[in-house]
Design an enzyme around this catalytic site. Structure first.
Site, PDB file in Angstrom:
ATOM      1  N   ASP A  51      41.768  45.178  55.461  1.00  0.00           N
ATOM      2  CA  ASP A  51      41.776  44.054  54.538  1.00  0.00           C
ATOM      3  C   ASP A  51      43.096  43.301  54.768  1.00  0.00           C
ATOM      4  O   ASP A  51      43.994  43.807  55.453  1.00  0.00           O
ATOM      5  CB  ASP A  51      41.708  44.640  53.115  1.00  0.00           C
ATOM      6  CG  ASP A  51      41.984  43.624  52.049  1.00  0.00           C
ATOM      7  OD1 ASP A  51      41.268  42.614  52.012  1.00  0.00           O
ATOM      8  OD2 ASP A  51      42.922  43.826  51.257  1.00  0.00           O
ATOM      9  N   ASP A  53      44.913  40.457  52.232  1.00  0.00           N
ATOM     10  CA  ASP A  53      45.761  40.219  51.061  1.00  0.00           C
ATOM     11  C   ASP A  53      46.027  41.503  50.299  1.00  0.00           C
ATOM     12  O   ASP A  53      45.098  42.221  49.915  1.00  0.00           O
ATOM     13  CB  ASP A  53      45.079  39.208  50.116  1.00  0.00           C
ATOM     14  CG  ASP A  53      45.087  37.801  50.686  1.00  0.00           C
ATOM     15  OD1 ASP A  53      46.155  37.353  51.128  1.00  0.00           O
ATOM     16  OD2 ASP A  53      44.020  37.163  50.698  1.00  0.00           O
TER      17      ASP A  53
HETATM   18  O1  C5P Z   1      42.192  39.743  52.013  1.00  0.00           O
HETATM   19  P1  C5P Z   1      41.478  40.088  50.732  1.00  0.00           P
HETATM   20  O2  C5P Z   1      40.034  40.422  50.947  1.00  0.00           O
HETATM   21  O3  C5P Z   1      42.216  41.085  49.921  1.00  0.00           O
HETATM   22  O4  C5P Z   1      41.545  38.709  49.892  1.00  0.00           O
HETATM   23  C1  C5P Z   1      41.020  38.597  48.620  1.00  0.00           C
HETATM   24  C2  C5P Z   1      42.045  38.646  47.516  1.00  0.00           C
HETATM   25  O5  C5P Z   1      42.451  37.326  47.179  1.00  0.00           O
HETATM   26  C3  C5P Z   1      41.450  39.235  46.265  1.00  0.00           C
HETATM   27  O6  C5P Z   1      41.889  40.553  46.054  1.00  0.00           O
HETATM   28  C4  C5P Z   1      41.851  38.298  45.126  1.00  0.00           C
HETATM   29  O7  C5P Z   1      42.643  38.931  44.139  1.00  0.00           O
HETATM   30  C5  C5P Z   1      42.637  37.210  45.785  1.00  0.00           C
HETATM   31  N1  C5P Z   1      42.164  35.873  45.368  1.00  0.00           N
HETATM   32  C6  C5P Z   1      43.101  34.960  44.937  1.00  0.00           C
HETATM   33  N2  C5P Z   1      42.685  33.705  44.543  1.00  0.00           N
HETATM   34  C7  C5P Z   1      41.391  33.372  44.587  1.00  0.00           C
HETATM   35  C8  C5P Z   1      40.423  34.296  45.046  1.00  0.00           C
HETATM   36  C9  C5P Z   1      40.870  35.555  45.428  1.00  0.00           C
HETATM   37  O8  C5P Z   1      44.301  35.260  44.904  1.00  0.00           O
HETATM   38  N3  C5P Z   1      41.028  32.190  44.204  1.00  0.00           N
HETATM   39 MG    MG Z   2      43.093  42.810  49.402  1.00  0.00          MG
END
Ligand code: C5P
Ligand code: MG
Length: 308
Positions: A51, A53
């Site tokens: 993954d 973030d």
């Molecule tokens: O790379 P990863 O799959 O972890 O990316 C998704 C993350 O981005 C989620 O865990 C979520 O908390 C975050 N997110 C965010 N803002 C958004 C949508 C998702 O920070 N609008």
């Molecule tokens: Mg993540």
């Protein structure tokens, strides 16, 4: 002493990092057996699926949250103040749901679709320019975890494919790893990519939306294209959400899987869930020390087998 006990003693001595108090394991023996098996079959049989973030990037730095790929876009170059406010409000509403240990994945799923869809719509309204993305990344406090260079460089040197599977924004993710000089040829990315019009302005997002809890569908859809991963029967998987555990669902003929979960937030509430789901749980560990130590062990010539 049984053969397995002998091997495990040997591995414990070889990877002392696994004894740190931030490292939790439900079945230590299984972990050590899996690492042993991966070491025996070597780097040519390994693939890493991670993954992005809060897994490859830090959760926090100097007491402040590090931005996700979505939040890196919060820069006046790209979006206005009103949009920032709306995106923050959505984050405050939906992020607690994403990490709520009392809710099931089924309950979270439609709400995650809602969150991503609303934010992507807001971003499209901002007419984001492709040529300004790199500057926004440079100006952001985004941070890969400590040890990232060793992690990426080591995998590249050993020709081990690294699949980064992110529900974040692919264009931003690419820029983060490019600016950190680790976008090596062994890296593949599955993520939400922006679709720009002929003038370089964001008009849509490409393909099927990926959010935290539908990575299984994404994995299955992309599996056929990632032919270089075929025949690599050992998978090291890194994530920070239970949804990340399905990232390897597209891999066929898996022999050994080792899953590492970064438990960044809501630690006490989620500890048991994480322990029951990941092989190794790293509690508030902002580094890649443990994955690096495991990889180092896998990459060295097998030498424990005769000591059992
Ligand atoms: O790379 P990863 O799959 O972890 O990316 C998704 C993350 O981005 C989620 O865990 C979520 O908390 C975050 N997110 C965010 N803002 C958004 C949508 C998702 O920070 N609008
Ligand atoms: Mg993540």
């Amino acid at each position: 002493m049984t053969q397995t006990q002998g091997r495990n003693q040997c591995l414990s001595a070889e990877i002392p990092e696994l004894s740190k108090c931030s490292v939790l394991m439900r079945e230590r023996c299984r972990v050590e057996e899996t690492i042993y098996n991966m070491q025996q079959t070597g780097p040519e049989n390994l693939q890493v699926i991670s993954d992005f973030d809060m897994t490859l990037t830090r959760f926090a730095y100097k007491g402040k949250r590090v931005p996700t790929t979505h939040n890196i876009l919060d820069n006046r170059l790209l979006i206005d103040e009103n949009c920032t406010k709306k995106i923050k409000k959505l984050l405050n509403t939906y992020y607690p749901i994403e990490i709520d240990a009392r809710l099931s994945t089924e309950e979270k799923l439609p709400l995650m679709v809602e969150w991503w869809t609303k934010v992507h719509k807001l971003l499209m309204e901002q007419k984001i320019r492709k040529d300004l993305l790199a500057q926004a990344v440079r100006e952001s406090p985004s941070k890969l975890r400590e040890g990232y260079k060793m992690f990426f460089d080591h995998l590249a040197e050993q020709n081990v494919p690294l699949l980064i599977f992110s529900a974040g924004i692919g264009d931003v993710l690419e820029e983060v790893i490019r600016q950190n000089h680790v976008f090596h040829p062994n890296v593949n990315i599955i993520s939400n990519y922006m679709d720009f019009d002929h003038t370089g302005v964001l008009q849509a997002f490409k393909g099927q939306l990926i959010h935290t809890f539908n990575k299984r569908e994404g994995a299955l859809a992309h599996a056929a294209h990632l032919t270089e991963l075929k025949g690599r029967q050992n998978v090291l998987l890194l994530g920070d959400s239970l949804g990340d555990l399905t990232m390897a669902d597209g891999v066929s003929n898996v022999q050994n899987t080792l899953t590492i979960g970064f438990l960044n937030d809501q630690v006490e509430e989620r500890k048991e869930l994480f322990l029951n789901s990941f092989d190794i749980v790293l509690v508030k560990d902002e580094t890649l020390e443990i994955p690096n130590a495991i990889l180092k062990n896998i990459f060295r010539t097998p030498r424990c087998s005769k000591r059992t």
